[in-house]
Write a protein that holds these residues in place. Structure first.
Motif, PDB file in Angstrom:
ATOM      1  N   UNK A 295       0.826  -1.210   0.000  1.00  0.00           N
ATOM      2  CA  UNK A 295       0.000   0.000   0.000  1.00  0.00           C
ATOM      3  C   UNK A 295       0.858   1.258   0.000  1.00  0.00           C
ATOM      4  N   UNK A 296       2.096   1.123   0.458  1.00  0.00           N
ATOM      5  CA  UNK A 296       2.974   2.301   0.510  1.00  0.00           C
ATOM      6  C   UNK A 296       3.286   2.831  -0.887  1.00  0.00           C
ATOM      7  N   UNK A 297       3.087   2.008  -1.910  1.00  0.00           N
ATOM      8  CA  UNK A 297       3.256   2.490  -3.287  1.00  0.00           C
ATOM      9  C   UNK A 297       2.354   3.697  -3.516  1.00  0.00           C
ATOM     10  N   UNK A 298       1.103   3.577  -3.056  1.00  0.00           N
ATOM     11  CA  UNK A 298       0.173   4.699  -3.197  1.00  0.00           C
ATOM     12  C   UNK A 298       0.461   5.792  -2.173  1.00  0.00           C
ATOM     13  N   UNK A 299       0.808   5.395  -0.950  1.00  0.00           N
ATOM     14  CA  UNK A 299       1.043   6.378   0.095  1.00  0.00           C
ATOM     15  C   UNK A 299       2.217   7.285  -0.247  1.00  0.00           C
ATOM     16  N   UNK A 300       3.246   6.729  -0.844  1.00  0.00           N
ATOM     17  CA  UNK A 300       4.397   7.539  -1.203  1.00  0.00           C
ATOM     18  C   UNK A 300       4.047   8.605  -2.223  1.00  0.00           C
ATOM     19  N   UNK A 301       2.943   8.389  -2.941  1.00  0.00           N
ATOM     20  CA  UNK A 301       2.495   9.431  -3.858  1.00  0.00           C
ATOM     21  C   UNK A 301       2.210  10.723  -3.108  1.00  0.00           C
ATOM     22  N   UNK A 302       1.680  10.613  -1.887  1.00  0.00           N
ATOM     23  CA  UNK A 302       1.449  11.802  -1.078  1.00  0.00           C
ATOM     24  C   UNK A 302       2.740  12.523  -0.759  1.00  0.00           C
ATOM     25  N   UNK A 303       3.780  11.764  -0.411  1.00  0.00           N
ATOM     26  CA  UNK A 303       5.086  12.376  -0.157  1.00  0.00           C
ATOM     27  C   UNK A 303       5.644  13.011  -1.425  1.00  0.00           C
ATOM     28  N   UNK A 304       5.421  12.355  -2.569  1.00  0.00           N
ATOM     29  CA  UNK A 304       5.908  12.899  -3.826  1.00  0.00           C
ATOM     30  C   UNK A 304       5.174  14.174  -4.200  1.00  0.00           C
ATOM     31  N   UNK A 305       3.884  14.211  -3.900  1.00  0.00           N
ATOM     32  CA  UNK A 305       3.119  15.429  -4.161  1.00  0.00           C
ATOM     33  C   UNK A 305       3.691  16.582  -3.348  1.00  0.00           C
ATOM     34  N   UNK A 306       3.997  16.308  -2.074  1.00  0.00           N
ATOM     35  CA  UNK A 306       4.586  17.350  -1.247  1.00  0.00           C
ATOM     36  C   UNK A 306       5.949  17.759  -1.800  1.00  0.00           C
ATOM     37  N   UNK A 307       6.681  16.788  -2.337  1.00  0.00           N
ATOM     38  CA  UNK A 307       7.963  17.086  -2.968  1.00  0.00           C
ATOM     39  C   UNK A 307       7.803  18.134  -4.060  1.00  0.00           C
ATOM     40  N   UNK A 308       6.742  18.008  -4.846  1.00  0.00           N
ATOM     41  CA  UNK A 308       6.554  18.887  -6.007  1.00  0.00           C
ATOM     42  C   UNK A 308       5.922  20.216  -5.618  1.00  0.00           C
ATOM     43  N   UNK A 309       4.845  20.175  -4.838  1.00  0.00           N
ATOM     44  CA  UNK A 309       4.044  21.390  -4.659  1.00  0.00           C
ATOM     45  C   UNK A 309       4.479  22.245  -3.481  1.00  0.00           C
ATOM     46  N   UNK A 310       5.179  21.681  -2.505  1.00  0.00           N
ATOM     47  CA  UNK A 310       5.521  22.469  -1.318  1.00  0.00           C
ATOM     48  C   UNK A 310       6.399  23.679  -1.642  1.00  0.00           C
ATOM     49  N   UNK A 311       7.469  23.538  -2.457  1.00  0.00           N
ATOM     50  CA  UNK A 311       8.239  24.744  -2.788  1.00  0.00           C
ATOM     51  C   UNK A 311       7.391  25.834  -3.451  1.00  0.00           C
ATOM     52  N   UNK A 312       6.487  25.436  -4.359  1.00  0.00           N
ATOM     53  CA  UNK A 312       5.623  26.422  -5.004  1.00  0.00           C
ATOM     54  C   UNK A 312       4.663  27.056  -3.998  1.00  0.00           C
ATOM     55  N   UNK A 330      -6.748  22.137  -4.576  1.00  0.00           N
ATOM     56  CA  UNK A 330      -7.897  21.410  -5.125  1.00  0.00           C
ATOM     57  C   UNK A 330      -7.502  20.564  -6.325  1.00  0.00           C
ATOM     58  N   UNK A 331      -6.693  21.114  -7.220  1.00  0.00           N
ATOM     59  CA  UNK A 331      -6.269  20.362  -8.404  1.00  0.00           C
ATOM     60  C   UNK A 331      -5.505  19.108  -8.024  1.00  0.00           C
ATOM     61  N   UNK A 332      -4.583  19.250  -7.075  1.00  0.00           N
ATOM     62  CA  UNK A 332      -3.764  18.104  -6.670  1.00  0.00           C
ATOM     63  C   UNK A 332      -4.608  17.064  -5.951  1.00  0.00           C
ATOM     64  N   UNK A 333      -5.540  17.496  -5.107  1.00  0.00           N
ATOM     65  CA  UNK A 333      -6.388  16.538  -4.385  1.00  0.00           C
ATOM     66  C   UNK A 333      -7.244  15.719  -5.344  1.00  0.00           C
ATOM     67  N   UNK A 334      -7.697  16.313  -6.419  1.00  0.00           N
ATOM     68  CA  UNK A 334      -8.486  15.568  -7.412  1.00  0.00           C
ATOM     69  C   UNK A 334      -7.630  14.490  -8.092  1.00  0.00           C
ATOM     70  N   UNK A 335      -6.400  14.836  -8.424  1.00  0.00           N
ATOM     71  CA  UNK A 335      -5.497  13.855  -9.034  1.00  0.00           C
ATOM     72  C   UNK A 335      -5.260  12.694  -8.074  1.00  0.00           C
ATOM     73  N   UNK A 336      -5.040  13.012  -6.801  1.00  0.00           N
ATOM     74  CA  UNK A 336      -4.764  11.964  -5.820  1.00  0.00           C
ATOM     75  C   UNK A 336      -5.987  11.090  -5.550  1.00  0.00           C
ATOM     76  N   UNK A 337      -7.172  11.685  -5.572  1.00  0.00           N
ATOM     77  CA  UNK A 337      -8.390  10.898  -5.380  1.00  0.00           C
ATOM     78  C   UNK A 337      -8.539   9.868  -6.497  1.00  0.00           C
ATOM     79  N   UNK A 338      -8.262  10.280  -7.726  1.00  0.00           N
ATOM     80  CA  UNK A 338      -8.336   9.343  -8.854  1.00  0.00           C
ATOM     81  C   UNK A 338      -7.321   8.218  -8.694  1.00  0.00           C
ATOM     82  N   UNK A 339      -6.132   8.561  -8.241  1.00  0.00           N
ATOM     83  CA  UNK A 339      -5.095   7.552  -8.017  1.00  0.00           C
ATOM     84  C   UNK A 339      -5.519   6.534  -6.972  1.00  0.00           C
ATOM     85  N   UNK A 340      -6.057   7.011  -5.858  1.00  0.00           N
ATOM     86  CA  UNK A 340      -6.448   6.117  -4.769  1.00  0.00           C
ATOM     87  C   UNK A 340      -7.579   5.181  -5.185  1.00  0.00           C
TER      88      UNK A 340
END
Length: 458
Positions: A295-312, A330-340
């Motif tokens: 399941x961490x395959x999907x969970x790490x996506x959250x960490x990766x999202x923070x990797x990308x969007x946090x500096x911005x 909102x845009x990122x949460x929609x992408x993650x919902x589809x992934x999950x």
């Protein structure tokens, strides 16, 4: 206008309404593309890891594989309890400092993060060895397995990632972040094949996991220092480390706050395996560990999202275009919902035959644990963007309070459910943790945006 200027316009506000909207669209598309690269790399690394784990499970059997899971968990818990997430305060402060154009100051700032990384890595290694010797048998390890924790502690002592991670993120080297772990994953898989063919036991697999992690940390640091060099930042190893606290007031407070938040997440994301081992034994811990790792395959996506969007987000919130924060989240949460949802659907349809094929009949009971864990991961993914937004708003204390309350809820559910339901009870505890965290962080983020809007009305 160049593409780089366009993206900067979304952060700084653009030259007008249409320009700002266009720039924001470019920013979101660019960051979703970066997320796609990270997810692709993460998925490849996950396949390599799953292949290694499945081969190790076949080679060792349920009981010894459970012991391997417990050894790795002792090391990871020790590391995460004392490790400063130095990349988080670094990004926050570098985002402010980079406008000055003072390369020496940036070098000293990165040196501050590196110093925290080194000290915490060494402390974590000592803690892991002590925990293995004095508490290992309580968690289900045999007396002749305790020394293996000390071997894995060597990898923890060299696992310095905060500063290079911040350097790569601020440089936009997301492809590097995406694919660099593939080298160590390939090394681990090849080593596992050799050990399986030789019929080696638990000690050899611990040595292999240790060597692969050390190799990965070395590559990661080389990439991080190269990113700094390419940005014109002098090597932090040559910077003066005197007076860092006075030069960057608030940095340590931010670092300690994020460390406490990370510590609380560790109690639910790593200690849980040890808790299952203590309550139901190493075989149950092995099953639970497998469900968590898959399941961490999907969970790490959250960490990766923070990797990308946090500096911005850090740049957006400190600029005039702070209202764009809600659109990014909102845009990122929609992408993650589809992934999950896609992950849950695929595992529901194909999970049982794939798990039996990959792991054998000893692990046939894994599917319910995996599905429950994926539900929890979906909730944690949803919370990742709002958590990043709150850190960008300089609200680490609020994030810490939510993490503390969610952790207390996790253990209350786990201690009630695991004795009754076995390893599945731990997955239900994660669902409670994720739901509470997602709701609280979303409410806090939207209130923060609303409060700033109200304060800036003419």
């Amino acid at each position: 206008m160049s593409r780089t200027q366009d993206l900067r316009g979304a952060v700084d506000g653009g030259s007008g309404t249409n320009a700002s909207a266009h720039s924001l669209g470019e920013l979101v598309r660019s960051r979703i593309a970066s997320i796609a690269h990270l997810l692709t790399g993460n998925f490849g690394v996950a396949i390599l890891m799953f292949a290694s784990i499945s081969l190790a499970a076949r080679a060792l059997g349920a009981a010894e594989f459970g012991a391997l899971a417990l050894i790795l968990a002792v090391g990871r818990v020790s590391e995460r309890l004392v490790r400063f997430e130095s990349w988080q305060p670094l990004i926050r402060y570098v985002a402010q400092e980079e406008n000055s154009g003072d390369a020496q100051s940036l070098s000293r700032l990165y040196a501050f993060g590196l110093l925290l990384d080194i000290c915490s890595a060494l402390l974590a290694a000592v803690l892991a060895i002590s925990a293995g010797l004095f508490l290992g048998q309580f968690f289900g390890l045999e007396a002749d397995q305790l020394h293996l924790v000390a071997i894995y502690a060597c990898a923890i002592a060299l696992n310095i990632r905060g500063m290079p991670s911040a350097a790569l993120r601020m440089a936009g080297r997301f492809r590097t972040l995406a694919y660099i772990q593939g080298f160590s994953g390939l090394l681990r898989l090849l080593g596992t094949l050799v050990l399986l063919a030789r019929g080696d036991g638990l000690a050899s697999f611990v040595l292999l996991w240790t060597a692969a992690q050390i190799f990965d940390a070395m590559l990661f640091n080389l990439a991080g220092f190269r990113a700094l060099r390419d940005q014109g930042v002098p090597n932090p190893l040559r910077a003066s480390w005197r007076g860092l606290r006075q030069r960057y007031p608030g940095f340590l407070k931010f670092a300690f706050s994020t460390n406490l938040s990370s510590m609380l997440r560790t109690l639910t994301h790593e200690v849980d395996t040890l808790l299952v081992g203590a309550l139901v034994g190493p075989t149950g811990a092995g099953l639970y560990y497998l469900a968590r790792r898959i399941a961490k395959v999907a969970q790490q996506a959250g960490d990766l999202v923070q990797t990308v969007v946090y500096p911005d987000m850090a740049r957006v919130w400190t600029g005039v275009a702070w209202r764009n924060m809600s659109k990014i989240v909102t845009s990122v949460q929609l992408v993650l919902a589809a992934l999950a949802l896609a992950a849950i659907f695929i595992i529901f349809l194909t999970g049982e035959p794939l798990l039996v094929f990959a792991l054998g009949n000893d692990f046939a009971d894994l599917l319910p644990l995996l599905l429950a864990q994926l539900v929890a991961v979906g909730l944690i993914l949803h919370a990742a963007p709002s958590r990043s937004a709150l850190l960008a708003m300089n609200r680490p204390g609020l994030v810490l309070v939510v993490a503390a309350a969610a952790t207390a809820l996790f253990f209350a559910v786990a201690l009630l459910a695991i004795p009754q339901l076995g390893p599945l009870g731990g997955n239900f505890a994660h669902i409670a943790f994720g739901l509470f965290t997602a709701v609280c962080l979303d409410i806090a983020m939207w209130r923060g945006i609303g409060a700033r809007g109200a304060s800036e009305k003419p």
